[in-house]
Enzyme design. Structure first.
Site, PDB file in Angstrom:
ATOM      1  N   ALA A 199       0.836  -1.207   0.000  1.00  0.00           N
ATOM      2  CA  ALA A 199       0.000   0.000   0.000  1.00  0.00           C
ATOM      3  C   ALA A 199       0.867   1.250   0.000  1.00  0.00           C
ATOM      4  O   ALA A 199       0.612   2.206  -0.746  1.00  0.00           O
ATOM      5  CB  ALA A 199      -0.930  -0.003   1.207  1.00  0.00           C
ATOM      6  N   TYR A 200       1.893   1.246   0.841  1.00  0.00           N
ATOM      7  CA  TYR A 200       2.802   2.395   0.910  1.00  0.00           C
ATOM      8  C   TYR A 200       3.470   2.626  -0.439  1.00  0.00           C
ATOM      9  O   TYR A 200       3.501   3.746  -0.959  1.00  0.00           O
ATOM     10  CB  TYR A 200       3.850   2.146   1.995  1.00  0.00           C
ATOM     11  N   ALA A 201       4.016   1.555  -1.031  1.00  0.00           N
ATOM     12  CA  ALA A 201       4.711   1.686  -2.313  1.00  0.00           C
ATOM     13  C   ALA A 201       3.768   2.163  -3.406  1.00  0.00           C
ATOM     14  O   ALA A 201       4.126   3.013  -4.231  1.00  0.00           O
ATOM     15  CB  ALA A 201       5.339   0.352  -2.698  1.00  0.00           C
TER      16      ALA A 201
END
Length: 283
Positions: free
Chosen positions: A159-161
Protein backbone atom coordinates in the site's frame (compact mmCIF):
# COMPACT_ATOMS: atom_id res chain seq x y z
CA UNK A 1 24.98 21.87 -7.61
CA UNK A 2 24.50 25.62 -7.19
CA UNK A 3 24.07 26.92 -3.65
CA UNK A 4 23.01 30.35 -2.51
CA UNK A 5 25.68 32.32 -0.71
CA UNK A 6 24.83 32.44 2.97
CA UNK A 7 25.34 36.24 3.05
CA UNK A 8 22.67 36.77 0.42
CA UNK A 9 18.98 36.77 1.35
CA UNK A 10 17.27 33.49 0.56
CA UNK A 11 14.59 33.57 -2.15
CA UNK A 12 12.34 32.18 0.60
CA UNK A 13 12.63 35.27 2.80
CA UNK A 14 9.14 36.59 3.45
CA UNK A 15 7.45 33.72 1.59
CA UNK A 16 4.61 31.72 3.13
CA UNK A 17 5.01 27.95 3.22
CA UNK A 18 2.42 25.36 4.25
CA UNK A 19 3.64 21.92 5.38
CA UNK A 20 1.45 18.92 6.19
CA UNK A 21 2.80 16.35 8.60
CA UNK A 22 4.79 19.26 10.01
CA UNK A 23 4.99 18.37 13.70
CA UNK A 24 7.97 16.03 13.41
CA UNK A 25 10.23 14.00 11.14
CA UNK A 26 11.04 15.46 7.73
CA UNK A 27 8.24 18.01 7.99
CA UNK A 28 9.49 19.40 11.29
CA UNK A 29 13.09 19.51 10.06
CA UNK A 30 12.01 21.34 6.89
CA UNK A 31 9.95 23.81 8.94
CA UNK A 32 12.95 24.71 11.09
CA UNK A 33 15.12 25.33 8.04
CA UNK A 34 12.44 27.32 6.24
CA UNK A 35 12.15 29.65 9.23
CA UNK A 36 15.94 29.91 9.36
CA UNK A 37 15.86 31.15 5.76
CA UNK A 38 13.28 33.80 6.52
CA UNK A 39 10.07 32.07 5.49
CA UNK A 40 6.82 32.13 7.42
CA UNK A 41 5.50 28.63 7.96
CA UNK A 42 2.06 27.15 8.60
CA UNK A 43 2.48 23.88 10.50
CA UNK A 44 -0.36 21.52 9.59
CA UNK A 45 -0.64 18.31 11.57
CA UNK A 46 -3.32 16.13 13.13
CA UNK A 47 -1.27 16.19 16.37
CA UNK A 48 -2.32 19.61 17.64
CA UNK A 49 -0.05 19.55 20.71
CA UNK A 50 3.07 18.62 18.76
CA UNK A 51 2.36 21.29 16.13
CA UNK A 52 1.83 23.90 18.85
CA UNK A 53 5.09 22.90 20.57
CA UNK A 54 7.06 23.29 17.34
CA UNK A 55 5.40 26.65 16.65
CA UNK A 56 6.40 27.83 20.13
CA UNK A 57 9.98 26.74 19.42
CA UNK A 58 10.08 28.57 16.07
CA UNK A 59 8.42 31.74 17.29
CA UNK A 60 6.46 34.41 15.42
CA UNK A 61 7.19 33.20 11.84
CA UNK A 62 5.38 29.90 12.52
CA UNK A 63 1.79 29.05 13.36
CA UNK A 64 0.16 25.67 14.14
CA UNK A 65 -3.03 24.42 12.49
CA UNK A 66 -4.65 21.19 13.63
CA UNK A 67 -6.04 19.30 10.65
CA UNK A 68 -6.13 15.76 9.28
CA UNK A 69 -5.42 15.33 5.56
CA UNK A 70 -8.29 12.86 5.38
CA UNK A 71 -10.66 15.80 6.07
CA UNK A 72 -11.22 17.82 2.87
CA UNK A 73 -13.45 20.41 4.55
CA UNK A 74 -10.88 20.86 7.31
CA UNK A 75 -8.14 21.45 4.76
CA UNK A 76 -10.24 24.03 2.91
CA UNK A 77 -10.89 25.83 6.20
CA UNK A 78 -7.25 25.77 7.26
CA UNK A 79 -5.94 27.05 3.91
CA UNK A 80 -8.31 30.01 4.26
CA UNK A 81 -7.06 30.58 7.81
CA UNK A 82 -3.42 30.43 6.68
CA UNK A 83 -4.07 32.94 3.89
CA UNK A 84 -5.89 35.17 6.32
CA UNK A 85 -3.07 35.10 8.86
CA UNK A 86 -0.10 35.39 6.49
CA UNK A 87 -1.66 37.15 3.50
CA UNK A 88 -1.40 34.29 1.02
CA UNK A 89 0.38 31.00 0.25
CA UNK A 90 3.57 30.71 -1.83
CA UNK A 91 4.67 27.14 -1.14
CA UNK A 92 2.81 23.94 -0.28
CA UNK A 93 4.61 20.82 0.90
CA UNK A 94 2.28 17.80 0.86
CA UNK A 95 4.29 15.68 3.25
CA UNK A 96 1.90 13.85 5.60
CA UNK A 97 2.16 10.09 5.33
CA UNK A 98 1.82 6.74 7.08
CA UNK A 99 3.50 3.40 6.41
CA UNK A 100 0.72 1.04 7.38
CA UNK A 101 1.41 -2.37 8.90
CA UNK A 102 4.06 -4.79 7.71
CA UNK A 103 1.82 -7.36 5.99
CA UNK A 104 1.30 -9.03 2.64
CA UNK A 105 -1.64 -8.12 0.45
CA UNK A 106 -3.37 -11.35 1.46
CA UNK A 107 -2.86 -10.70 5.19
CA UNK A 108 -3.50 -6.98 5.57
CA UNK A 109 -6.92 -5.83 6.73
CA UNK A 110 -8.71 -3.97 3.92
CA UNK A 111 -9.33 -0.96 6.18
CA UNK A 112 -5.59 -0.73 6.94
CA UNK A 113 -4.64 -0.82 3.26
CA UNK A 114 -7.24 1.80 2.40
CA UNK A 115 -6.15 4.08 5.25
CA UNK A 116 -2.65 4.25 3.72
CA UNK A 117 -4.20 5.23 0.39
CA UNK A 118 -6.47 7.75 2.13
CA UNK A 119 -3.56 9.53 3.83
CA UNK A 120 -0.66 9.14 1.41
CA UNK A 121 -2.42 9.64 -1.93
CA UNK A 122 -5.83 11.18 -1.33
CA UNK A 123 -4.34 13.35 1.43
CA UNK A 124 -1.86 14.77 -1.09
CA UNK A 125 -4.67 15.37 -3.58
CA UNK A 126 -6.85 17.08 -0.96
CA UNK A 127 -3.96 19.26 0.24
CA UNK A 128 -3.08 20.39 -3.28
CA UNK A 129 -6.70 20.97 -4.25
CA UNK A 130 -7.40 23.09 -1.16
CA UNK A 131 -4.31 25.26 -1.62
CA UNK A 132 -4.18 25.44 -5.41
CA UNK A 133 -6.00 28.73 -6.13
CA UNK A 134 -3.85 30.63 -3.65
CA UNK A 135 -0.58 29.06 -4.80
CA UNK A 136 -1.21 29.65 -8.51
CA UNK A 137 -2.25 33.23 -7.75
CA UNK A 138 1.32 33.81 -6.57
CA UNK A 139 3.00 31.63 -9.22
CA UNK A 140 4.21 29.57 -6.31
CA UNK A 141 5.62 26.10 -5.81
CA UNK A 142 4.23 22.72 -4.75
CA UNK A 143 6.39 19.87 -3.42
CA UNK A 144 5.01 16.35 -3.02
CA UNK A 145 6.77 13.78 -0.82
CA UNK A 146 7.26 10.49 -2.65
CA UNK A 147 9.93 7.86 -1.96
CA UNK A 148 12.33 5.44 -3.60
CA UNK A 149 9.42 3.04 -3.01
CA UNK A 150 7.98 4.55 -6.19
CA UNK A 151 10.79 2.90 -8.15
CA UNK A 152 11.48 -0.44 -6.45
CA UNK A 153 9.27 -3.37 -5.40
CA UNK A 154 8.30 -3.23 -1.74
CA UNK A 155 6.67 -6.49 -0.66
CA UNK A 156 4.90 -6.39 2.72
CA UNK A 157 4.30 -2.62 2.35
CA UNK A 158 2.48 -2.72 -0.98
CA UNK A 159 0.00 0.00 0.00
CA UNK A 160 2.80 2.39 0.91
CA UNK A 161 4.71 1.69 -2.31
CA UNK A 162 1.58 2.02 -4.45
CA UNK A 163 0.76 5.41 -2.96
CA UNK A 164 4.29 6.73 -3.41
CA UNK A 165 4.30 5.66 -7.08
CA UNK A 166 0.92 7.32 -7.47
CA UNK A 167 2.16 10.53 -5.84
CA UNK A 168 5.02 10.63 -8.34
CA UNK A 169 2.60 10.21 -11.26
CA UNK A 170 0.23 12.79 -9.78
CA UNK A 171 3.08 15.29 -9.41
CA UNK A 172 4.25 14.84 -12.99
CA UNK A 173 0.74 15.32 -14.33
CA UNK A 174 0.19 18.36 -12.10
CA UNK A 175 3.46 19.90 -13.29
CA UNK A 176 2.26 19.87 -16.90
CA UNK A 177 -1.22 21.11 -16.00
CA UNK A 178 0.19 24.10 -14.08
CA UNK A 179 3.04 25.02 -16.43
CA UNK A 180 1.02 27.82 -18.06
CA UNK A 181 0.39 29.42 -14.64
CA UNK A 182 4.08 29.76 -13.76
CA UNK A 183 3.57 27.47 -10.75
CA UNK A 184 6.35 24.96 -10.12
CA UNK A 185 5.81 21.37 -9.02
CA UNK A 186 8.47 19.12 -7.51
CA UNK A 187 8.54 15.52 -6.31
CA UNK A 188 10.75 14.52 -3.37
CA UNK A 189 12.31 11.06 -3.36
CA UNK A 190 13.86 9.89 -0.11
CA UNK A 191 15.52 6.67 0.91
CA UNK A 192 15.19 5.50 4.50
CA UNK A 193 14.98 8.47 6.88
CA UNK A 194 15.27 8.05 10.65
CA UNK A 195 11.69 8.97 11.47
CA UNK A 196 9.04 7.20 13.52
CA UNK A 197 7.44 5.94 10.31
CA UNK A 198 10.62 4.24 9.07
CA UNK A 199 11.85 3.19 12.51
CA UNK A 200 8.68 1.21 13.11
CA UNK A 201 9.37 -0.82 9.98
CA UNK A 202 13.11 -1.40 10.00
CA UNK A 203 13.17 -2.58 13.62
CA UNK A 204 11.00 -5.59 12.69
CA UNK A 205 13.37 -8.60 12.99
CA UNK A 206 12.73 -10.03 9.51
CA UNK A 207 13.21 -6.71 7.76
CA UNK A 208 16.21 -5.80 9.91
CA UNK A 209 17.85 -9.07 8.86
CA UNK A 210 17.49 -8.14 5.19
CA UNK A 211 18.82 -4.62 5.73
CA UNK A 212 21.85 -5.98 7.57
CA UNK A 213 22.83 -7.78 4.35
CA UNK A 214 22.62 -4.66 2.23
CA UNK A 215 25.47 -2.17 1.66
CA UNK A 216 25.47 0.22 4.62
CA UNK A 217 25.24 3.25 2.33
CA UNK A 218 21.79 1.99 1.32
CA UNK A 219 20.63 0.34 4.50
CA UNK A 220 21.48 3.09 7.00
CA UNK A 221 18.74 5.72 7.44
CA UNK A 222 19.68 9.37 7.06
CA UNK A 223 18.67 12.00 9.61
CA UNK A 224 15.44 14.02 9.26
CA UNK A 225 17.60 17.17 9.26
CA UNK A 226 19.43 15.96 6.16
CA UNK A 227 16.18 15.13 4.37
CA UNK A 228 14.70 18.45 5.47
CA UNK A 229 17.72 20.31 4.10
CA UNK A 230 17.30 18.59 0.72
CA UNK A 231 13.64 19.53 0.75
CA UNK A 232 14.27 23.20 1.56
CA UNK A 233 17.08 23.48 -0.98
CA UNK A 234 14.66 22.08 -3.56
CA UNK A 235 11.99 24.58 -2.58
CA UNK A 236 14.50 27.39 -2.80
CA UNK A 237 15.44 26.35 -6.36
CA UNK A 238 11.89 25.34 -7.37
CA UNK A 239 13.36 21.97 -8.32
CA UNK A 240 11.47 19.40 -10.37
CA UNK A 241 13.00 16.62 -8.27
CA UNK A 242 14.41 16.53 -4.75
CA UNK A 243 16.61 13.66 -3.56
CA UNK A 244 18.31 12.31 -0.44
CA UNK A 245 20.66 10.57 0.12
CA UNK A 246 23.11 11.09 -2.72
CA UNK A 247 22.58 7.71 -4.44
CA UNK A 248 18.83 8.11 -5.00
CA UNK A 249 19.09 9.75 -8.47
CA UNK A 250 21.18 6.82 -9.69
CA UNK A 251 18.60 4.33 -8.46
CA UNK A 252 15.77 6.21 -10.16
CA UNK A 253 17.76 6.41 -13.40
CA UNK A 254 18.08 2.62 -13.62
CA UNK A 255 14.64 1.65 -12.34
CA UNK A 256 13.83 -0.26 -15.55
CA UNK A 257 16.99 -2.32 -15.18
CA UNK A 258 16.30 -2.88 -11.48
CA UNK A 259 12.90 -4.33 -12.39
CA UNK A 260 14.65 -7.05 -14.40
CA UNK A 261 16.06 -8.35 -11.12
CA UNK A 262 12.63 -8.99 -9.58
CA UNK A 263 12.85 -12.78 -10.14
CA UNK A 264 16.18 -12.84 -8.29
CA UNK A 265 14.82 -10.68 -5.48
CA UNK A 266 11.94 -13.11 -5.04
CA UNK A 267 14.50 -15.81 -4.12
CA UNK A 268 16.57 -13.62 -1.76
CA UNK A 269 16.39 -15.58 1.56
CA UNK A 270 15.83 -12.62 3.94
CA UNK A 271 13.05 -11.35 1.66
CA UNK A 272 11.33 -14.72 1.42
CA UNK A 273 11.45 -15.00 5.22
CA UNK A 274 10.02 -11.50 5.56
CA UNK A 275 7.13 -12.36 3.25
CA UNK A 276 6.38 -15.62 5.06
CA UNK A 277 6.48 -13.90 8.44
CA UNK A 278 4.18 -11.15 7.16
CA UNK A 279 1.63 -13.68 5.94
CA UNK A 280 1.16 -15.05 9.44
CA UNK A 281 -1.43 -13.67 11.80
CA UNK A 282 -0.30 -10.39 13.27
CA UNK A 283 -0.67 -9.60 17.00
Amino acid sequence: MTTFHRNRPSPLAGRVAVITGAAGGIGGAAARQLVARGARVALLDRDAEAAAALAAELGEPAAPFAVDVTDPNGLERVMAEVAGRFGGIDVVVANAGVSGPLATVSAIEPAEFEQVVDVNLLGVWRTVRAALPRVTERRGYILLTSSIAAAIPCPTVAAYAATKAAVEAFGRALRLELAHTGTGVGVAYFGAVDTGLVRGLITRPALADGLDRMPKVIGAPISPARAGAAMVNGIERRSRSVYAPWWVPGLLAVRAQVALADPLAARFPPLTRLIKDSERARP
